[in-house]
Design a protein around this motif. Structure first.
Motif, mmCIF file in Angstrom:
data_model
loop_
_atom_site.group_PDB
_atom_site.id
_atom_site.type_symbol
_atom_site.label_atom_id
_atom_site.label_comp_id
_atom_site.label_asym_id
_atom_site.label_seq_id
_atom_site.Cartn_x
_atom_site.Cartn_y
_atom_site.Cartn_z
ATOM 1 N N SER A 24 0.820 -1.212 0.000
ATOM 2 C CA SER A 24 0.000 0.000 0.000
ATOM 3 C C SER A 24 0.857 1.267 0.000
ATOM 4 C CB SER A 24 -0.933 0.005 1.221
ATOM 5 O OG SER A 24 -0.172 -0.033 2.411
ATOM 6 N N SER A 25 2.129 1.118 0.279
ATOM 7 C CA SER A 25 3.054 2.256 0.267
ATOM 8 C C SER A 25 3.720 2.366 -1.102
ATOM 9 C CB SER A 25 4.127 2.065 1.347
ATOM 10 O OG SER A 25 5.182 2.975 1.153
ATOM 11 N N ASP A 26 3.472 3.474 -1.794
ATOM 12 C CA ASP A 26 4.090 3.688 -3.100
ATOM 13 C C ASP A 26 5.611 3.719 -2.993
ATOM 14 O OD1 ASP A 26 1.626 3.789 -4.312
ATOM 15 O OD2 ASP A 26 1.530 5.991 -4.345
ATOM 16 N N TYR A 27 6.111 4.301 -1.906
ATOM 17 C CA TYR A 27 7.560 4.397 -1.718
ATOM 18 C C TYR A 27 8.189 3.011 -1.612
ATOM 19 C CZ TYR A 27 12.120 5.242 0.257
ATOM 20 O OH TYR A 27 13.463 5.228 0.476
ATOM 21 N N SER A 28 7.600 2.133 -0.816
ATOM 22 C CA SER A 28 8.204 0.805 -0.653
ATOM 23 C C SER A 28 8.103 -0.007 -1.939
ATOM 24 C CB SER A 28 7.579 0.064 0.528
ATOM 25 O OG SER A 28 6.230 -0.219 0.276
ATOM 26 N N THR A 29 7.036 0.167 -2.687
ATOM 27 C CA THR A 29 6.913 -0.537 -3.963
ATOM 28 C C THR A 29 7.952 -0.029 -4.955
ATOM 29 O OG1 THR A 29 4.554 -0.889 -3.603
ATOM 30 C CG2 THR A 29 5.348 -1.084 -5.866
ATOM 31 N N LEU A 30 8.127 1.289 -5.024
ATOM 32 C CA LEU A 30 9.133 1.873 -5.908
ATOM 33 C C LEU A 30 10.546 1.430 -5.512
ATOM 34 C CD1 LEU A 30 9.419 3.764 -8.320
ATOM 35 C CD2 LEU A 30 9.663 5.650 -6.707
ATOM 36 N N ALA A 31 10.801 1.385 -4.211
ATOM 37 C CA ALA A 31 12.115 0.931 -3.726
ATOM 38 C C ALA A 31 12.336 -0.535 -4.089
ATOM 39 C CB ALA A 31 12.222 1.142 -2.224
ATOM 40 N N ALA A 32 11.305 -1.354 -3.979
ATOM 41 C CA ALA A 32 11.418 -2.774 -4.331
ATOM 42 C C ALA A 32 11.660 -2.936 -5.832
ATOM 43 C CB ALA A 32 10.164 -3.522 -3.908
ATOM 44 N N GLU A 33 10.974 -2.134 -6.644
ATOM 45 C CA GLU A 33 11.196 -2.195 -8.084
ATOM 46 C C GLU A 33 12.624 -1.802 -8.441
ATOM 47 O OE1 GLU A 33 6.611 -1.158 -9.525
ATOM 48 O OE2 GLU A 33 8.165 0.380 -9.637
ATOM 49 N N GLN A 34 13.146 -0.783 -7.780
ATOM 50 C CA GLN A 34 14.516 -0.332 -8.030
ATOM 51 C C GLN A 34 15.533 -1.391 -7.620
ATOM 52 O OE1 GLN A 34 15.611 2.264 -9.703
ATOM 53 N NE2 GLN A 34 17.730 1.682 -9.346
ATOM 54 N N LYS A 35 15.352 -1.961 -6.449
ATOM 55 C CA LYS A 35 16.279 -2.992 -5.970
ATOM 56 C C LYS A 35 16.233 -4.218 -6.883
ATOM 57 C CE LYS A 35 19.285 -4.772 -3.277
ATOM 58 N NZ LYS A 35 20.669 -4.340 -3.435
ATOM 59 N N THR A 36 15.047 -4.555 -7.348
ATOM 60 C CA THR A 36 14.910 -5.679 -8.267
ATOM 61 C C THR A 36 15.642 -5.393 -9.574
ATOM 62 O OG1 THR A 36 12.796 -6.271 -7.286
ATOM 63 C CG2 THR A 36 13.244 -7.143 -9.470
ATOM 64 N N LEU A 37 15.541 -4.160 -10.072
ATOM 65 C CA LEU A 37 16.258 -3.792 -11.289
ATOM 66 C C LEU A 37 17.765 -3.930 -11.085
ATOM 67 C CD1 LEU A 37 16.340 -2.742 -14.173
ATOM 68 C CD2 LEU A 37 16.216 -0.414 -13.240
ATOM 69 N N GLU A 38 18.269 -3.515 -9.942
ATOM 70 C CA GLU A 38 19.697 -3.658 -9.651
ATOM 71 C C GLU A 38 20.094 -5.130 -9.632
ATOM 72 O OE1 GLU A 38 20.316 -1.555 -5.982
ATOM 73 O OE2 GLU A 38 19.616 0.337 -6.841
ATOM 74 N N ASN A 39 19.271 -5.967 -9.018
ATOM 75 C CA ASN A 39 19.586 -7.393 -8.924
ATOM 76 C C ASN A 39 19.572 -8.084 -10.292
ATOM 77 O OD1 ASN A 39 19.863 -7.158 -6.163
ATOM 78 N ND2 ASN A 39 17.810 -7.882 -5.716
ATOM 79 N N VAL A 40 18.530 -7.818 -11.103
ATOM 80 C CA VAL A 40 18.474 -8.475 -12.406
ATOM 81 C C VAL A 40 19.552 -7.924 -13.340
ATOM 82 C CG1 VAL A 40 16.055 -9.215 -12.224
ATOM 83 C CG2 VAL A 40 16.590 -7.011 -13.278
ATOM 84 N N SER A 41 19.954 -6.670 -13.166
ATOM 85 C CA SER A 41 21.055 -6.105 -13.958
ATOM 86 C C SER A 41 22.356 -6.838 -13.652
ATOM 87 C CB SER A 41 21.213 -4.613 -13.671
ATOM 88 O OG SER A 41 20.087 -3.901 -14.089
ATOM 89 N N ASP A 42 22.607 -7.103 -12.380
ATOM 90 C CA ASP A 42 23.804 -7.864 -11.994
ATOM 91 C C ASP A 42 23.752 -9.282 -12.563
ATOM 92 O OD1 ASP A 42 24.966 -5.775 -10.599
ATOM 93 O OD2 ASP A 42 24.248 -6.444 -8.636
ATOM 94 N N GLU A 43 22.572 -9.882 -12.527
ATOM 95 C CA GLU A 43 22.428 -11.246 -13.049
ATOM 96 C C GLU A 43 22.682 -11.284 -14.563
ATOM 97 O OE1 GLU A 43 19.069 -14.766 -13.079
ATOM 98 O OE2 GLU A 43 18.963 -13.219 -11.533
ATOM 99 N N ILE A 44 22.176 -10.300 -15.280
ATOM 100 C CA ILE A 44 22.419 -10.207 -16.728
ATOM 101 C C ILE A 44 23.915 -10.071 -16.996
ATOM 102 C CG2 ILE A 44 22.137 -8.681 -18.743
ATOM 103 C CD1 ILE A 44 19.629 -10.207 -18.303
#
Length: 161
Positions: free
Chosen positions: A125-145
């Motif tokens: 329900s928190s836009d901030y936590s969802t945005l932070a999770a999306e950003q962290k996920t992008l960092e993780n999948v970028s490292d995996e790529i």
């Protein structure tokens, strides 16, 4: 330990060899040290490029023997929907098409392949936590790529060298 000793003798004949055996002087180490990474569009591109540079140990080499070109496709898709018609789960997918170009042979493409990574994200329900999770996920999948690309380039070097 005494009963395992004959098994150790068999491992030498299995045909497996360390990919980076010999460190920087190995075929993989020598090739990876001569790769420059072209700029990649977008935030995901910036993250993947810098992950590649970290792994390859290369900055923007102008006289590199190889040039790595990468194109990305980054998508977020809503998966879970609750009874209020609100997305509760997302999936971030990052796909890369990459080419290793041999600059010493008039731009011959020696590796043309793809890599991909994806991850799930809880939408709160928190836009901030969802945005932070999306950003962290992008960092993780970028490292995996980046890991997948470097492993494939090292495999090419091992086979070619």
């Amino acid at each position: 330990m005494r009963r395992l000793f004959p098994l150790f003798l068999l491992l030498g004949g299995c045909g497996l060899h360390p990919l980076y055996g010999g460190g920087p002087s190995s075929a993989a180490g020598r090739l990876l040290a001569t790769v420059s990474v072209d700029p990649i569009d977008g935030q995901a591109g910036w993250l993947v490029r810098h992950s590649l540079i970290d792994r390859l140990g290369s900055a923007s080499r102008t006289s590199a023997e190889y040039r790595l070109e990468v194109e990305l496709d980054d998508q977020i898709v809503g998966l879970g929907i609750n009874d209020q018609n609100t997305v509760t789960r997302e999936r971030r997918t990052l796909r890369a098409r990459y080419r290793l170009v041999d600059t010493s042979r008039a731009g011959v493409v020696v590796v043309d392949a793809t890599a991909g990574a994806d991850a799930g994200i809880d939408v709160t329900s928190s836009d901030y936590s969802t945005l932070a999770a999306e950003q962290k996920t992008l960092e993780n999948v970028s490292d995996e790529i980046a890991d997948q690309i470097v492993a494939r380039l090292a495999l090419y070097a091992r086979r070619a060298g």
